[in-house]
Design a protein around this motif. Structure first.
Motif, short mmCIF file in Angstrom:
data_model
loop_
_atom_site.label_atom_id
_atom_site.label_comp_id
_atom_site.label_asym_id
_atom_site.label_seq_id
_atom_site.Cartn_x
_atom_site.Cartn_y
_atom_site.Cartn_z
N HIS A 162 0.83 -1.20 0.00
CA HIS A 162 0.00 0.00 0.00
C HIS A 162 0.88 1.27 0.00
CE1 HIS A 162 -3.65 2.35 1.37
NE2 HIS A 162 -2.67 3.19 1.71
N HIS A 166 1.80 4.42 -2.93
CA HIS A 166 1.87 5.87 -2.78
C HIS A 166 3.18 6.40 -3.34
CE1 HIS A 166 -1.79 6.64 -0.65
NE2 HIS A 166 -1.49 5.85 0.36
N HIS A 180 -4.48 10.38 -4.01
CA HIS A 180 -4.38 9.70 -2.73
C HIS A 180 -4.94 8.30 -2.84
CE1 HIS A 180 -2.84 9.62 1.17
NE2 HIS A 180 -4.00 9.35 1.71
N HIS A 181 -6.18 8.11 -2.43
CA HIS A 181 -6.74 6.77 -2.57
C HIS A 181 -7.80 6.80 -3.68
CE1 HIS A 181 -5.43 6.19 1.82
NE2 HIS A 181 -4.53 5.66 1.02
N PHE A 185 -5.77 3.75 -7.57
CA PHE A 185 -5.08 3.26 -6.39
C PHE A 185 -5.80 2.04 -5.83
CE2 PHE A 185 -3.84 2.86 -2.06
CZ PHE A 185 -2.55 3.35 -1.98
ZN ZN Z 1 -2.72 5.20 1.87
#
Ligand code: ZN
Length: 211
Positions: A162, A166, A180-181, A185
């Motif tokens: 994870h 990033h 971000h998410h 992602f």
């Molecule tokens: Zn994260």
């Protein structure tokens, strides 16, 4: 014109009349920064390392944080481009200052299995907070993992994956904004082998710890 008034001018362009304060702090990690809204006032706290950086670049950081804080519909600006280039260059230049054998072998497994071994090794550290399982700081290029997960290689691999997403995706947003998410992602995250099972095991480690 001061950085504060240039930031206020940027907000003016969106019809927003906030006043802006910028505070430098030596307590932050290099190039860390945050922003908060106190009434109609917007207060930035910047690591003192930003003092040595060109104002054009720092303004890009400030604009970037304002866009995220106030969810402004803004395209990229020249300053944001400068900031993104700068952030990318300090990431690739940031020296490896801390490491850990367990996290290093975890990184090697995940890098080999999911990134074709192409990612550069970041710094590693453990932290003791259980609220934050793991995090990635792209300014210092550091993956930090909760020490709850020491000795649990399968769970560590998933947390590491994870955070490495990033690291890998940080600058791939076409708008110049950090992903971000996002959807991409989440899709990638769930391509991890047995992601669903591992998430349940992480939850049960946390539950055991809480009670
Ligand atoms: Zn994260």
């Amino acid at each position: 014109m001061s950085l504060e008034s240039r930031a206020a001018e940027f907000l003016d362009g969106f019809g927003l009349g906030h006043s802006v304060a910028i505070i430098y702090s030596g307590r932050f990690k290099p190039f860390n920064a945050n922003v908060r809204k106190v009434g109609s006032r917007i207060v930035f706290s910047l690591s003192s390392s930003w003092r040595d950086v060109s104002e054009e670049i720092t303004l890009g950081l400030v604009q970037n944080l304002l866009i995220r804080l106030l969810k402004l519909k803004a395209g990229r600006t020249l300053n944001i481009d400068l900031y993104n280039n700068f952030a990318r260059s300090i990431q690739s230049a940031s020296p490896r200052t801390s490491t850990d054998a367990e996290l290093e072998s975890c990184f090697n497994r995940v890098n080999g299995a999911y990134f074709s071994g192409l990612l550069d090794m970041p710094n590693f550290e453990w932290h003791s907070s259980i609220r934050r399982l793991a995090s990635y700081n792209h300014y210092t290029d550091t993956v930090s993992v909760s020490d709850l997960f020491r000795g649990m290689p399968e769970l560590l691999d998933y947390l590491m994956y994870h955070e490495l997403l990033h690291k890998k995706l940080k600058f791939s947003g076409s708008s110049g904004r950090a992903l971000h998410h996002g959807k991409k992602f989440r899709l990638l995250e769930h391509s991890f082998k047995d992601a669903g099972v591992i998430e349940k095991r992480i939850d049960s480690v946390l539950r055991r710890r809480r009670f």
